[in-house]
Design a protein around this motif. Structure first.
Motif, PDB file in Angstrom:
ATOM      1  N   HIS A 112       2.339 -18.150 -46.756  1.00  0.00           N
ATOM      2  CA  HIS A 112       2.436 -18.485 -45.334  1.00  0.00           C
ATOM      3  C   HIS A 112       3.038 -19.883 -45.203  1.00  0.00           C
ATOM      4  CE1 HIS A 112       0.067 -15.098 -43.700  1.00  0.00           C
ATOM      5  NE2 HIS A 112      -0.411 -15.086 -44.933  1.00  0.00           N
ATOM      6  N   GLN A 120       2.495 -18.623 -38.708  1.00  0.00           N
ATOM      7  CA  GLN A 120       2.661 -17.203 -38.428  1.00  0.00           C
ATOM      8  C   GLN A 120       3.732 -16.560 -39.309  1.00  0.00           C
ATOM      9  OE1 GLN A 120       3.028 -19.584 -36.069  1.00  0.00           O
ATOM     10  NE2 GLN A 120       1.335 -19.316 -34.664  1.00  0.00           N
ATOM     11  N   TYR A 176       6.438 -12.049 -39.640  1.00  0.00           N
ATOM     12  CA  TYR A 176       6.022 -12.954 -38.590  1.00  0.00           C
ATOM     13  C   TYR A 176       4.818 -12.360 -37.893  1.00  0.00           C
ATOM     14  CZ  TYR A 176       6.040 -16.257 -34.787  1.00  0.00           C
ATOM     15  OH  TYR A 176       5.656 -17.243 -33.899  1.00  0.00           O
ATOM     16  N   TYR A 177       3.698 -13.069 -37.925  1.00  0.00           N
ATOM     17  CA  TYR A 177       2.464 -12.598 -37.294  1.00  0.00           C
ATOM     18  C   TYR A 177       2.427 -13.096 -35.856  1.00  0.00           C
ATOM     19  CZ  TYR A 177       0.810 -11.278 -41.890  1.00  0.00           C
ATOM     20  OH  TYR A 177       0.670 -10.689 -43.098  1.00  0.00           O
ATOM     21  N   LEU A 178       2.291 -12.163 -34.931  1.00  0.00           N
ATOM     22  CA  LEU A 178       2.203 -12.524 -33.523  1.00  0.00           C
ATOM     23  C   LEU A 178       0.844 -13.153 -33.238  1.00  0.00           C
ATOM     24  CD1 LEU A 178       3.822  -9.314 -32.047  1.00  0.00           C
ATOM     25  CD2 LEU A 178       4.903 -11.544 -32.372  1.00  0.00           C
ATOM     26  N   PRO A 179       0.805 -14.150 -32.372  1.00  0.00           N
ATOM     27  CA  PRO A 179      -0.480 -14.809 -32.076  1.00  0.00           C
ATOM     28  C   PRO A 179      -1.441 -13.889 -31.344  1.00  0.00           C
ATOM     29  CG  PRO A 179       1.336 -15.895 -30.892  1.00  0.00           C
ATOM     30  CD  PRO A 179       1.901 -14.761 -31.676  1.00  0.00           C
TER      31      PRO A 179
END
Length: 179
Positions: A112, A120, A176-179
């Motif tokens: 990360h 993210q 990409y991790y969405l919030p």
């Protein structure tokens, strides 16, 4: 396949994905004042992906994980053969189907980018082993009988293929991790 990963806890998540594909078209031949157009055989395919990422070890910006996964896909196509007008007993449509399933697991790491202020975003690199089954069938009605043929193939292999560049095009992904 486009998918999502959702973490249920710090060490357990799930992946789901869906892929779609469709083709179609037509051809046209013009000879002077005569033109003949014909639809091309269209095809449709769909694939589903499921996985369960398991974190074996982790640090602040790093995860070492194992991802058991299952992929299922199918495709279908129907073609209408071109026959001259007034043909007695013209052949029926040609139906083609395909099915794919694989079961396997990948192991690797995910880094990360929190250390540069983008927590993210991550980069994942994995290698794996999977067993696959592919099956194809072609069927056509001709008069009162049905002609068909089918092929099935099983395989076992790693997710890093024989090409040395496969690790860069097949097995590294940016997430990409969405919030």
């Amino acid at each position: 396949v486009i998918g999502v990963r959702y973490w249920l806890s710090e060490k357990l998540g799930f992946d789901v994905g869906l892929g779609l594909g469709a083709t179609g078209g037509s051809t046209e031949q013009v000879a002077g004042a005569n033109s003949v157009s014909q639809d091309l055989a269209g095809a449709f395919g769909m694939a589903f992906h499921g996985g369960v990422p398991l974190v074996l070890a982790h640090q602040k910006h790093y995860k070492f994980l194992l991802v058991p996964e299952l992929n299922i896909g199918f495709a279908t196509q129907t073609e209408t053969p071109v026959t001259p007008p007034n043909t007695p007993n013209p052949p029926g449509d040609i139906s083609r189907t395909g099915f794919h399933v694989d079961l396997g697991a990948r192991i690797g790491s995910e880094i990360h980018f929190g250390f540069i202020g983008v927590p993210q975003l991550s980069l994942q690199a994995t290698v794996g082993l999977r067993a696959s089954r592919d099956a194809w069938k072609v069927k056509q009605d001709v008069g009162a009988q049905t002609n068909s043929s089918s092929v099935g193939q099983n395989s076992l292999g790693t997710s890093v293929q024989g090409d040395p560049w496969a690790i860069f095009v097949n097995n590294i992904s940016a997430i990409y991790y969405l919030p």
